[in-house]
Design a protein around this motif. Structure first.
Motif, PDB file in Angstrom:
ATOM      1  N   ASN A   1      38.555  12.354 -18.258  1.00 22.50           N
ATOM      2  CA  ASN A   1      37.850  13.635 -18.174  1.00 22.50           C
ATOM      3  C   ASN A   1      36.454  13.459 -17.580  1.00 22.50           C
ATOM      4  O   ASN A   1      36.026  14.266 -16.742  1.00 22.50           O
ATOM      5  N   ALA A   2      35.753  12.421 -17.999  1.00 24.34           N
ATOM      6  CA  ALA A   2      34.404  12.176 -17.479  1.00 24.34           C
ATOM      7  C   ALA A   2      34.442  11.832 -15.988  1.00 24.34           C
ATOM      8  O   ALA A   2      33.565  12.252 -15.225  1.00 24.34           O
ATOM      9  N   LEU A   3      35.456  11.088 -15.566  1.00 19.60           N
ATOM     10  CA  LEU A   3      35.591  10.762 -14.148  1.00 19.60           C
ATOM     11  C   LEU A   3      35.892  12.010 -13.331  1.00 19.60           C
ATOM     12  O   LEU A   3      35.370  12.177 -12.217  1.00 19.60           O
ATOM     13  N   GLU A   4      36.709  12.905 -13.865  1.00 21.78           N
ATOM     14  CA  GLU A   4      36.986  14.163 -13.175  1.00 21.78           C
ATOM     15  C   GLU A   4      35.711  14.997 -13.051  1.00 21.78           C
ATOM     16  O   GLU A   4      35.437  15.572 -11.998  1.00 21.78           O
ATOM     17  N   GLU A   5      34.913  15.045 -14.107  1.00 21.90           N
ATOM     18  CA  GLU A   5      33.634  15.762 -14.058  1.00 21.90           C
ATOM     19  C   GLU A   5      32.711  15.143 -13.017  1.00 21.90           C
ATOM     20  O   GLU A   5      32.017  15.864 -12.285  1.00 21.90           O
ATOM     21  N   ALA A   6      32.695  13.824 -12.943  1.00 21.69           N
ATOM     22  CA  ALA A   6      31.863  13.145 -11.948  1.00 21.69           C
ATOM     23  C   ALA A   6      32.314  13.497 -10.542  1.00 21.69           C
ATOM     24  O   ALA A   6      31.485  13.722  -9.647  1.00 21.69           O
TER      25      ALA A   6
ATOM     26  N   GLY B   1      31.255  17.095  -5.564  1.00 21.11           N
ATOM     27  CA  GLY B   1      31.770  18.113  -4.653  1.00 21.11           C
ATOM     28  C   GLY B   1      33.269  18.106  -4.435  1.00 21.11           C
ATOM     29  O   GLY B   1      33.793  18.913  -3.666  1.00 21.11           O
ATOM     30  N   ALA B   2      33.988  17.234  -5.108  1.00 15.25           N
ATOM     31  CA  ALA B   2      35.440  17.152  -4.921  1.00 15.25           C
ATOM     32  C   ALA B   2      36.149  18.319  -5.603  1.00 15.25           C
ATOM     33  O   ALA B   2      35.724  18.787  -6.655  1.00 15.25           O
ATOM     34  N   ARG B   3      37.232  18.739  -4.987  1.00 18.65           N
ATOM     35  CA  ARG B   3      38.084  19.789  -5.561  1.00 18.65           C
ATOM     36  C   ARG B   3      39.452  19.248  -5.950  1.00 18.65           C
ATOM     37  O   ARG B   3      40.233  19.935  -6.600  1.00 18.65           O
TER      38      ARG B   3
ATOM     39  N   LYS C   1      45.707  15.722  -8.365  1.00 17.08           N
ATOM     40  CA  LYS C   1      45.443  16.798  -9.315  1.00 17.08           C
ATOM     41  C   LYS C   1      44.328  17.675  -8.756  1.00 17.08           C
ATOM     42  O   LYS C   1      43.328  17.162  -8.251  1.00 17.08           O
ATOM     43  N   GLU C   2      44.513  18.979  -8.853  1.00 24.43           N
ATOM     44  CA  GLU C   2      43.457  19.917  -8.498  1.00 24.43           C
ATOM     45  C   GLU C   2      42.426  19.898  -9.638  1.00 24.43           C
ATOM     46  O   GLU C   2      42.802  19.887 -10.810  1.00 24.43           O
TER      47      GLU C   2
END
Length: 166
Positions: free
Chosen positions: A111-116, A121-123, A163-164
Protein backbone atom coordinates in the motif's frame (compact mmCIF):
# COMPACT_ATOMS: atom_id res chain seq x y z
CA UNK A 1 5.61 8.83 4.13
CA UNK A 2 4.42 6.96 7.18
CA UNK A 3 1.95 4.14 7.07
CA UNK A 4 -0.99 4.23 9.45
CA UNK A 5 -0.53 1.81 12.31
CA UNK A 6 -2.80 -0.76 10.65
CA UNK A 7 -0.61 -3.61 11.88
CA UNK A 8 0.87 -2.92 15.28
CA UNK A 9 4.60 -2.45 15.24
CA UNK A 10 5.06 -1.48 11.56
CA UNK A 11 6.49 1.84 10.35
CA UNK A 12 7.17 2.26 6.63
CA UNK A 13 9.00 5.32 5.30
CA UNK A 14 10.88 6.53 2.26
CA UNK A 15 14.61 6.06 2.76
CA UNK A 16 17.69 6.32 0.59
CA UNK A 17 18.61 3.00 -1.01
CA UNK A 18 22.18 3.24 0.34
CA UNK A 19 21.59 3.59 4.08
CA UNK A 20 22.93 0.78 6.23
CA UNK A 21 19.48 -0.75 6.77
CA UNK A 22 18.40 -0.33 3.14
CA UNK A 23 21.62 -1.89 1.89
CA UNK A 24 21.28 -4.86 4.25
CA UNK A 25 17.66 -5.37 3.15
CA UNK A 26 18.63 -5.19 -0.54
CA UNK A 27 21.36 -7.79 0.08
CA UNK A 28 18.89 -10.09 1.86
CA UNK A 29 16.38 -9.62 -0.97
CA UNK A 30 18.91 -10.54 -3.64
CA UNK A 31 20.22 -13.47 -1.60
CA UNK A 32 16.68 -14.78 -1.15
CA UNK A 33 15.56 -14.55 -4.78
CA UNK A 34 18.90 -15.76 -6.20
CA UNK A 35 19.11 -18.70 -3.79
CA UNK A 36 15.59 -19.77 -4.69
CA UNK A 37 16.34 -19.48 -8.40
CA UNK A 38 19.62 -21.42 -8.19
CA UNK A 39 18.21 -23.87 -5.62
CA UNK A 40 21.30 -23.37 -3.47
CA UNK A 41 22.57 -20.60 -1.21
CA UNK A 42 23.97 -17.61 -3.08
CA UNK A 43 27.52 -16.73 -2.11
CA UNK A 44 28.40 -13.25 -0.80
CA UNK A 45 30.32 -12.67 -4.04
CA UNK A 46 27.27 -13.59 -6.14
CA UNK A 47 25.15 -11.20 -4.09
CA UNK A 48 27.72 -8.43 -4.63
CA UNK A 49 27.78 -9.13 -8.36
CA UNK A 50 23.99 -9.14 -8.55
CA UNK A 51 23.70 -5.80 -6.81
CA UNK A 52 26.47 -4.13 -8.80
CA UNK A 53 25.01 -1.85 -11.44
CA UNK A 54 21.42 -2.92 -10.71
CA UNK A 55 20.06 0.59 -11.29
CA UNK A 56 18.89 1.15 -7.73
CA UNK A 57 20.03 4.79 -8.01
CA UNK A 58 16.88 5.49 -10.04
CA UNK A 59 14.75 4.75 -6.95
CA UNK A 60 15.00 8.37 -5.83
CA UNK A 61 12.85 11.35 -6.78
CA UNK A 62 11.97 12.36 -9.38
CA UNK A 63 12.23 8.90 -11.01
CA UNK A 64 11.39 6.65 -8.10
CA UNK A 65 11.24 5.93 -4.38
CA UNK A 66 12.71 3.32 -2.06
CA UNK A 67 10.88 2.42 1.14
CA UNK A 68 12.06 0.65 4.27
CA UNK A 69 9.67 -1.00 6.69
CA UNK A 70 10.59 -1.41 10.32
CA UNK A 71 8.86 -3.73 12.72
CA UNK A 72 9.25 -2.64 16.34
CA UNK A 73 12.20 -0.54 15.17
CA UNK A 74 14.02 -3.34 13.33
CA UNK A 75 14.62 -3.15 9.58
CA UNK A 76 12.26 -5.80 8.25
CA UNK A 77 11.09 -4.98 4.73
CA UNK A 78 11.82 -2.93 1.64
CA UNK A 79 10.55 -2.13 -1.81
CA UNK A 80 10.83 0.38 -4.57
CA UNK A 81 8.85 2.05 -7.31
CA UNK A 82 10.34 3.28 -10.58
CA UNK A 83 8.58 5.54 -13.06
CA UNK A 84 8.61 3.90 -16.49
CA UNK A 85 6.78 6.72 -18.24
CA UNK A 86 4.32 9.52 -17.45
CA UNK A 87 1.61 7.09 -16.30
CA UNK A 88 3.25 3.82 -15.21
CA UNK A 89 5.41 2.91 -12.26
CA UNK A 90 7.12 -0.43 -11.79
CA UNK A 91 7.08 -2.22 -8.46
CA UNK A 92 10.53 -3.63 -7.66
CA UNK A 93 12.61 -5.21 -4.88
CA UNK A 94 9.63 -6.00 -2.69
CA UNK A 95 10.89 -8.06 0.23
CA UNK A 96 9.95 -8.94 3.80
CA UNK A 97 12.57 -10.73 5.88
CA UNK A 98 11.42 -14.24 6.76
CA UNK A 99 11.34 -13.53 10.51
CA UNK A 100 8.75 -10.79 9.94
CA UNK A 101 6.44 -12.56 7.51
CA UNK A 102 2.91 -13.10 8.75
CA UNK A 103 2.87 -9.84 10.74
CA UNK A 104 0.88 -7.79 8.21
CA UNK A 105 3.87 -5.88 6.88
CA UNK A 106 3.73 -7.06 3.27
CA UNK A 107 0.30 -5.58 2.66
CA UNK A 108 1.24 -2.34 4.39
CA UNK A 109 4.43 -2.13 2.34
CA UNK A 110 2.53 -2.72 -0.89
CA UNK A 111 0.00 0.00 0.00
CA UNK A 112 2.80 2.43 0.86
CA UNK A 113 4.56 1.68 -2.44
CA UNK A 114 1.33 2.33 -4.34
CA UNK A 115 0.96 5.66 -2.51
CA UNK A 116 4.55 6.52 -3.41
CA UNK A 117 3.85 5.76 -7.07
CA UNK A 118 0.77 7.98 -7.06
CA UNK A 119 2.87 10.70 -5.42
CA UNK A 120 5.27 10.45 -8.36
CA UNK A 121 2.37 10.86 -10.78
CA UNK A 122 1.73 7.24 -11.76
CA UNK A 123 -1.78 6.05 -12.54
CA UNK A 124 -0.88 2.39 -13.07
CA UNK A 125 1.52 0.00 -11.34
CA UNK A 126 3.17 -2.86 -13.20
CA UNK A 127 5.62 -5.54 -12.14
CA UNK A 128 7.34 -8.67 -13.33
CA UNK A 129 8.25 -11.71 -11.31
CA UNK A 130 9.01 -15.40 -11.53
CA UNK A 131 6.57 -18.27 -11.29
CA UNK A 132 8.44 -19.81 -8.35
CA UNK A 133 7.91 -16.73 -6.17
CA UNK A 134 4.48 -17.97 -5.17
CA UNK A 135 4.20 -15.90 -1.98
CA UNK A 136 4.81 -12.68 -3.90
CA UNK A 137 2.36 -13.65 -6.62
CA UNK A 138 -0.30 -14.43 -3.99
CA UNK A 139 0.32 -11.07 -2.31
CA UNK A 140 -0.12 -9.20 -5.59
CA UNK A 141 -3.30 -11.10 -6.45
CA UNK A 142 -4.77 -10.36 -2.98
CA UNK A 143 -4.14 -6.67 -3.61
CA UNK A 144 -5.87 -6.48 -6.96
CA UNK A 145 -3.00 -7.12 -9.37
CA UNK A 146 -3.91 -9.07 -12.49
CA UNK A 147 -1.76 -10.76 -15.10
CA UNK A 148 -1.00 -8.54 -18.10
CA UNK A 149 0.95 -8.98 -21.34
CA UNK A 150 4.72 -8.65 -21.00
CA UNK A 151 5.87 -5.03 -20.97
CA UNK A 152 9.57 -5.90 -20.75
CA UNK A 153 11.79 -8.96 -21.06
CA UNK A 154 14.67 -10.49 -19.21
CA UNK A 155 16.05 -13.80 -18.02
CA UNK A 156 14.22 -13.79 -14.67
CA UNK A 157 10.84 -12.56 -15.89
CA UNK A 158 8.09 -15.14 -16.31
CA UNK A 159 4.84 -13.37 -15.41
CA UNK A 160 3.72 -9.73 -15.48
CA UNK A 161 1.07 -7.98 -13.39
CA UNK A 162 -0.66 -4.62 -13.46
CA UNK A 163 -3.08 -2.57 -11.40
CA UNK A 164 -4.81 0.77 -11.87
CA UNK A 165 -3.98 3.11 -8.97
CA UNK A 166 -6.14 5.38 -7.02
Amino acid sequence: MVTPNAAAGWDIRAERYDTEDATALRRDYYDDVASRYWRRPATPREVDEGLAGDGVEALEPPTGRFLVGRYDGRAAACGGVLLLDAERAELTRVFVRHAFRGTGGAGLLLNALEEAAVGLGARRMVLNTRLDLVEARALYARHGYREIPAYCEGPYMEVWYGKELG
